[in-house]
Motif scaffolding. Structure first.
Motif: not given
Lengths: 113, 112
Positions: B5-10, B17-23, B104-106
């Motif tokens: 599962r990934q979040s957020p969707q977008s 800035e720093t982007a943080i993508l979760n899994c 599903a990707g971010t």
């Protein structure tokens, strides 16, 4: 080193028509994957081979889809009678057994009208 | 059953800035986690990966943080650039299994 090559890049069909996708993996890669990627979704594994043997085809709709890799190099994925729900990008990827993460081609974008 | 599962969707962040993508994942046998970057009209490209024996993997502006106990990972992109705008996929596999399962990707957008 050449990457994974796929053809055609695009295909447009009417429902009920057949289509074949071709993949040339990276030279020396023993494992080859076919993924289906619907729009705005992640890739979903259809089938994968090690050399010429099918290792896992549990997600391949066997009534209409088939995949072969007869000499353990190039591979063909065929849809016998396409449905609108097959509209997606079909991705081929390959890896050398110990490398773990497959490398992808650019994909074939299929639209079924 | 969605195993990865990934979040957020977008996600939208400003340049610099720093982007943080979760899994997160469910299968405790997963022990290898590649991240892929995909631009429109292209196939996914391997970006960075981590195995479960590590809790951090860094490659330039991209860093994976891994929490095995919570079955969570995050991808940090520091000093974000407009060229980083793409969809990022977290994937997973277990030892001895070449099968890779994708989230599903971010979709990341970097505003200049």
């Amino acid at each position: 080193e050449a990457g994974v090559t796929q053809s055609p890049r695009y295909a447009v069909l009417q429902e009920g028509q057949a289509v074949s996708f071709w993949c040339d993996p990276i030279s020396g890669h023993d494992t080859l994957y076919w993924y289906q990627q619907p729009r705005d979704q992640g890739p979903q594994l259809l089938v994968y081979f090690r050399d010429e043997a099918v290792i896992d085809n549990s997600q391949l709709p066997s009534d209409r889809f088939s995949a072969v890799r007869p000499k353990g190099t190039n591979s063909t994925l065929k849809i016998q009678s396409a449905k609108q729900g097959d509209t997606a990008t079909y991705l081929c990827a390959s890896s050398l057994g110990t490398a773990r993460a497959p490398l992808f081609g650019e994909g074939t974008r299929l639209s079924v009208l | 059953q969605q195993q990865v599962r990934q979040s957020p969707q977008s996600l939208t962040v400003w340049e610099g800035e720093t982007a943080i993508l979760n899994c997160s994942y469910e299968d405790s046998t997963f022990n290898y986690f590649p991240w892929y970057q995909q631009f429109p009209g292209e196939g996914p490209a391997l970006l960075i990966s981590i195995s479960s024996v590590s809790d951090k993997k860094e490659d330039g502006r991209f860093t994976i943080f891994f929490n095995k106990r919570e079955k969570k990972l995050s991808l940090h992109i520091t000093d974000s650039q407009p060229g980083d705008s793409a969809t990022y996929f977290c994937a997973a596999s277990d030892y001895g299994n070449e099968k890779i399962t994708f989230g599903a990707g971010t979709k990341l957008t970097i505003k200049p």
